[in-house]
Motif scaffolding. Structure first.
Motif, short mmCIF file in Angstrom:
data_model
loop_
_atom_site.label_atom_id
_atom_site.label_comp_id
_atom_site.label_asym_id
_atom_site.label_seq_id
_atom_site.Cartn_x
_atom_site.Cartn_y
_atom_site.Cartn_z
N ALA A 1 1.02 -1.05 0.22
CA ALA A 1 -0.07 -0.14 -0.14
C ALA A 1 0.90 1.12 0.12
O ALA A 1 1.90 1.15 0.72
CB ALA A 1 -0.96 0.05 1.16
N GLY A 2 0.34 2.42 -0.56
CA GLY A 2 1.09 3.60 -0.56
C GLY A 2 0.69 4.63 -1.83
O GLY A 2 -0.36 4.26 -2.41
N PHE A 3 1.37 5.41 -1.71
CA PHE A 3 1.13 6.80 -2.80
C PHE A 3 2.39 6.95 -3.56
O PHE A 3 3.61 7.00 -3.27
CB PHE A 3 0.95 7.98 -2.03
N LYS A 4 1.94 7.40 -4.94
CA LYS A 4 3.20 7.71 -5.74
C LYS A 4 2.55 9.09 -6.35
O LYS A 4 1.62 9.43 -6.73
CB LYS A 4 2.78 6.89 -7.06
N GLY A 5 3.83 10.13 -5.78
CA GLY A 5 3.44 11.23 -6.27
C GLY A 5 2.61 12.32 -5.21
O GLY A 5 2.25 13.31 -5.64
N ALA A 6 2.29 11.74 -4.08
CA ALA A 6 1.52 12.47 -3.34
C ALA A 6 2.15 13.46 -2.39
O ALA A 6 3.36 13.00 -1.92
CB ALA A 6 0.52 11.37 -2.46
N SER A 7 1.59 14.23 -1.81
CA SER A 7 2.23 15.32 -0.81
C SER A 7 1.05 15.42 0.17
O SER A 7 0.05 16.32 0.15
CB SER A 7 2.53 16.50 -1.39
N LEU A 8 1.08 14.64 1.38
CA LEU A 8 0.29 14.74 2.51
C LEU A 8 0.53 15.88 3.16
O LEU A 8 1.91 16.40 3.64
CB LEU A 8 0.35 13.62 3.57
N GLN A 9 -0.41 16.81 3.39
CA GLN A 9 -0.55 18.18 4.18
C GLN A 9 -0.77 17.80 5.78
O GLN A 9 -2.19 17.85 5.77
CB GLN A 9 -0.87 19.20 3.64
N ILE A 10 -0.29 17.77 6.67
CA ILE A 10 -0.55 17.59 8.20
C ILE A 10 -0.33 19.19 8.65
O ILE A 10 0.50 19.52 9.26
CB ILE A 10 0.13 16.54 8.88
#
Length: 427
Positions: free
Chosen positions: A160-169
């Motif tokens: 599982a995961g993300f390609k090219g994502a930017s998580l904004q916390i």
């Protein structure tokens, strides 16, 4: 899972102690254990553990993931990520606004035409730089995902995961992110700054995870990498690498009470910032904050910033640092930083000097005890001062970490961390 059983057995065999990681029937409802780093301070970090059935989601697409984040406001929620979610968008050309042309950009701002004393920030909206900004804004809106308070995001299984994502916390409290593989976002529209160093530089946006003013955050068993787009594949323009990567995980703008445990950070240049500026305005926000713990992480084949620290109290212990080609340094000692770096293991190749593990940017004392380099107990401050006498470091961070669940012998750290850190090894 076989990998999880193997890691549990390895911890028991090497340390004689059970894992300190919390357990429950559902990993998505696990919370950060008491005394497990700065993230456990005060109210602790529970994420979405209290979510009701209506606020538990399983997602397989970027649109569904963003919709789940937005649903229910700040009510506790759990988002389970299944498979690899592509957040890159159709292509870089799909983000370009009408009129943007990279060849025109290169011709307009070539050093022999534009010079090297003026940056591009004042260029009007209809200029090549203005059109670049507008194009970048379209990509920005697509690849960023804003995480609300009281949220757990967890990968299901090993892939599982993300390609090219930017998580904004960003300016939210109580977030957990676990068991996910992040392939770094690729900035389609880096900006040329002719004033950045004597030769100029291409500067990019987007971290895989940006903890911007966020508090009580637990990043656990994730993998961060450049994936299919390492810097070695990037072109050069104006004699400088066309840098399309920013950081892997940044902790900035008054962020506080963060624990990063059992992650893998690999194959990247500028990896982690804790505090992003020396400026007076930034100092006013960051002083008294940026309390972060890093433990049992693998930092492999990185160039620098693992992490670079300004201001906050950072505890970094039981991590394994494996240097590769192009290695610059591991710990950056920045303005008013109070770094404690203890019980870590460093694996350096032939020709890499132990004195480069630390890099002094400002005169901030640190504590660096019981660290092993290539299997030998090494005083990191002493070897730095001997090898880099122009940048003397002082010993003594001025505080003693109290939020640690278990400290493993540094000689055992490579075996533990290399086999058990990262996505797919959640226990």
């Amino acid at each position: 899972m076989a990998a999880a059983v193997g890691c549990t057995a390895l911890v028991l065999a090497v340390t004689g102690a059970a894992s300190a990681q919390p357990r429950s029937a559902d990993p998505a409802r696990q919370v950060l254990a008491a005394k497990d780093g700065w993230g456990s301070y005060g109210t602790g970090t529970t994420g979405g553990a209290r979510a009701d059935a209506a606020h538990v989601y399983t997602v397989t697409t970027w649109d569904a993931f963003k919709a789940a984040l937005a649903d229910g406001g700040t009510a506790p929620k759990i988002i389970k990520v299944k498979g690899t979610i592509d957040a890159d968008g159709p292509s870089c050309s799909s983000f370009a606004v009408p009129g943007y042309d990279f060849d025109t950009y290169l011709k307009t701002y070539a050093p022999e035409t534009w010079g090297r004393t003026k940056n591009l920030d004042g260029e009007p909206d209809n200029s090549p730089e203005g059109l670049r900004r507008a194009s970048q804004a379209k990509q920005d809106a697509y690849i960023k995902a804003f995480v609300p308070a009281n949220t757990t995001i967890v990968g299901i299984g090993k892939d599982a995961g993300f390609k090219g994502a930017s998580l904004q916390i960003k300016s939210v409290d109580n977030v957990i992110v676990r068991n996910l593989a992040f392939e770094s976002p690729l900035d389609c529209f880096p900006q040329w700054d002719p004033t950045d160093t004597a030769d100029g530089n291409w500067n990019s946006e987007y971290d895989s995870a940006d903890i911007y003013g966020g508090t009580h955050v637990w990043m656990d068993h994730n993998t961060f990498t450049d994936g299919d787009h390492p810097d070695s594949t990037l072109p050069y323009y104006y004699g400088r690498i066309y840098e399309q990567h920013d950081g892997e995980m940044d902790i900035v703008k008054g962020a506080d009470y963060v624990t990063a445990s059992w992650n893998v950070f690999e194959n990247h240049d500028k990896t982690i910032l804790v505090g992003n500026s020396d400026s007076a305005s930034t100092a006013a926000v960051d002083r008294g904050h940026l309390k972060v713990t890093f433990h049992h992480n693998l930092f492999a084949n990185l160039v620098e910033r693992a992490p670079r620290v300004r201001f906050g109290q950072v505890d970094s212990y039981n991590n394994h640092f494996v240097a590769g080609d192009g290695y610059g340094y591991s710990y950056g000692i920045g303005k008013e930083s109070q770094l404690v770096a203890e019980h870590n293991a460093f694996t350096l190749p032939d020709g890499a000097a132990a004195g480069t593990i630390l890099k002094r940017w400002n005169d901030s004392p640190l504590t660096a005890d019981d660290n092993y380099v290539n299997g030998r107990l090494t005083d990191l401050i002493a070897v730095h001062n001997a090898q880099v006498p122009s940048e003397i470091l002082q010993s003594g961070a001025g505080w003693t970490p109290a939020l640690r669940t278990r400290v493993d012998p540094p000689q055992a750290v490579p075996g533990l961390v290399d086999h058990c850190a990262g996505a797919g090894h959640l226990r």
